[in-house]
Scaffold this active site. Structure first.
Site, short mmCIF file in Angstrom:
data_model
loop_
_atom_site.label_atom_id
_atom_site.label_comp_id
_atom_site.label_asym_id
_atom_site.label_seq_id
_atom_site.Cartn_x
_atom_site.Cartn_y
_atom_site.Cartn_z
N ASP A 31 2.55 -16.97 -32.55
CA ASP A 31 2.04 -18.23 -32.00
C ASP A 31 3.16 -19.27 -32.01
OD1 ASP A 31 0.73 -20.54 -31.29
OD2 ASP A 31 -0.90 -20.30 -32.73
N TYR A 120 6.78 -31.80 -19.45
CA TYR A 120 7.16 -30.38 -19.48
C TYR A 120 8.68 -30.25 -19.47
CZ TYR A 120 8.08 -25.70 -17.68
OH TYR A 120 8.58 -24.43 -17.48
N LYS A 124 11.15 -28.65 -22.45
CA LYS A 124 12.06 -27.53 -22.22
C LYS A 124 13.50 -27.92 -22.54
CE LYS A 124 11.15 -23.96 -20.63
NZ LYS A 124 10.80 -22.67 -21.26
#
Length: 280
Positions: A31, A120, A124
């Site tokens: 996870d 997002y 990243k």
């Protein structure tokens, strides 16, 4: 070479599984919202290389869930890269064109300044920075507009919509390179092998050519699929989304060809593979 892959149901992970020689971990096994647990897996693995093909990819949802997106896309890869570096294991991190702001009309080189427009992209970029800071053997592979026969993506959405509509409006002022997940998977394994053999690694770009708009990509999908759906191009302003998208997602892939003899793939060939698989 044996490869440990974080991710099992994503587009690239499923293509990696098909190539063999990999062990793919699903969310129950690894996870990414628990970076320390992911690092512990690498610390104890018998694999000879690691690929992170898992990510928080809900771009619009990330605007309201940036903390979780940052943990999964930023902190987890950082912890994983540190664990890999401690053992000298090659580490491949898949990143995105969304680390750029989409200005101009020239392809982004791997060393171009980054300035993400959305949560997002910011998450990243944190992952990229963490992987580099780990100082282990690594490649950060940025890609764009990923599609395949798996999961949710633009190709499958267009095909679904064309089943009930004979006309569609699609954004025409965002330009980039659609990339088949199968091409990304093969390149990842090539890069892992190169790192194993002593290549210094770094940051590289892989996107399908030729560059196109979303509207023309849709037209290409319908042409190959034999659908009569007509596409009308519209500006991004007419299709507002919670997360702002870069207008220029062109990626300069020349260094990948120069350093690894990997040519830029043709997205139209990848589309042929995907449509055949969906039909079968």
């Amino acid at each position: 070479m044996t490869v440990l892959v974080f991710g099992k149901t994503g587009q690239v992970a499923q293509e990696l599984a098909r190539l063999g020689g990999v062990r793919c971990l699903d969310r129950a096994q690894a996870d990414l919202s628990d970076p320390a647990a992911c690092a512990a897996i690498i610390a104890n693995t018998d694999a000879t290389a690691v690929i992170n093909a898992a990510a928080y990819t809900a771009v619009d949802r990330a605007e309201d869930d940036e903390a979780l997106a940052t943990t999964i896309n930023g902190h987890a890869p950082t912890a994983m890269a540190k664990a890999a570096a401690a053992r000298g294991l090659p580490f491949i991190q898949i990143s995105t064109d969304y680390v750029f702001d989409g200005s101009g009309d020239q392809p982004w080189t791997p060393d171009a300044p980054t300035r993400p427009l959305n949560a997002y992209g910011r998450s990243k970029l944190i992952g990229e920075e963490g992987v580099r800071a780990a100082r282990g053997p690594h490649v950060i592979l940025r890609s764009s507009w990923v599609f395949s026969a798996h999961g949710t993506n633009f190709v499958k959405t267009m095909l679904r919509l064309s089943e009930s509509r004979d006309q569609l409006t699609v954004v025409a002022d965002q330009i980039g390179g659609p990339t088949w997940a199968g091409d990304i998977a093969r390149v990842c394994l090539t890069l892992a092998e190169a790192l194993t053999n002593g290549h210094p690694g770094g940051t590289y770009h892989l996107s399908g050519g030729p560059d196109t708009s979303w509207a023309d990509f849709a037209r290409g999908i319908f042409a190959q699929a034999g659908r009569d759906t007509q596409v009308t191009g519209i500006p991004s302003a007419d299709y507002p989304t919670p997360a702002k998208r870069p207008a220029n997602s062109r990626l300069d892939c020349t260094s990948l060809a120069r350093d690894f003899t990997i040519p830029r793939p043709d997205w139209r060939a990848g589309l042929t593979h995907v449509l055949k698989e969906l039909k079968e």
